[in-house]
Motif scaffolding. Structure first.
Motif, short mmCIF file in Angstrom:
data_model
loop_
_atom_site.label_atom_id
_atom_site.label_comp_id
_atom_site.label_asym_id
_atom_site.label_seq_id
_atom_site.Cartn_x
_atom_site.Cartn_y
_atom_site.Cartn_z
N GLN A 86 0.86 -1.19 0.00
CA GLN A 86 0.00 0.00 0.00
C GLN A 86 0.89 1.23 0.00
O GLN A 86 2.01 1.21 0.51
N GLU A 87 0.36 2.31 -0.52
CA GLU A 87 1.14 3.53 -0.70
C GLU A 87 1.72 4.07 0.60
O GLU A 87 2.82 4.62 0.62
N GLY B 217 -7.26 -6.83 0.74
CA GLY B 217 -6.07 -7.36 1.37
C GLY B 217 -6.26 -8.75 1.95
O GLY B 217 -7.39 -9.27 2.01
N HIS C 282 -8.74 -1.83 0.53
CA HIS C 282 -7.75 -0.76 0.44
C HIS C 282 -8.12 0.01 -0.81
O HIS C 282 -8.28 -0.56 -1.88
N ASP D 261 -3.59 4.52 1.75
CA ASP D 261 -4.06 3.14 1.70
C ASP D 261 -4.17 2.62 0.27
O ASP D 261 -4.59 1.50 0.04
N ARG D 262 -3.78 3.42 -0.71
CA ARG D 262 -3.94 3.04 -2.11
C ARG D 262 -3.08 1.82 -2.44
O ARG D 262 -1.89 1.79 -2.15
N PRO D 263 -3.65 0.76 -3.03
CA PRO D 263 -2.89 -0.44 -3.37
C PRO D 263 -1.84 -0.17 -4.45
O PRO D 263 -2.07 0.62 -5.37
#
Length: 107
Positions: free
Chosen positions: A11-12, A47, A53, A62-64
């Motif tokens: 995640q970012e 996830g 996410h 939270d960006r994948p």
């Protein structure tokens, strides 16, 4: 050629050595004899913990993200050995593939 496609999922907001984890992975791969890597950012993911996410205008942490390589078995082994010396964990998928190049190189 025969080898593997390896995709790392994160995640970012995850950081390692002061950098975004995906960017740190790209840097490690750049330092190694990996032929190439692709960093993708997704709009949404589910996830391992079954949490969504996703990308939000107010919160991008939270960006994948995915980092994918296609490499020989030896290159993947060297990468895994290098990453195994670090103090982090990351989920990955490793799939056998055939790969190569078609057509003429650009001049």
């Amino acid at each position: 050629m025969q080898g593997y496609q390896v995709t790392f999922f994160t995640q970012e907001g995850r950081r390692y050595h002061g950098k975004q984890l995906s960017h740190w992975l790209m840097q490690v791969m750049h330092e190694m004899p990996v032929r190439g890597a692709t960093h993708l950012i997704a709009a949404e993911g589910l996830g391992h913990d079954h949490r969504f996410h996703s990308w939000h205008f107010v919160e991008l942490a939270d960006r994948p993200e995915e980092v994918t390589i296609v490499a020989t078995a030896e290159e993947v082994e060297a990468l895994f050995e290098r990453l195994g010396r670090e103090q982090f964990h990351i989920f990955y998928a490793k799939t056998p593939v055939e790969f190569g190049v078609l057509g003429k190189a650009d001049s």
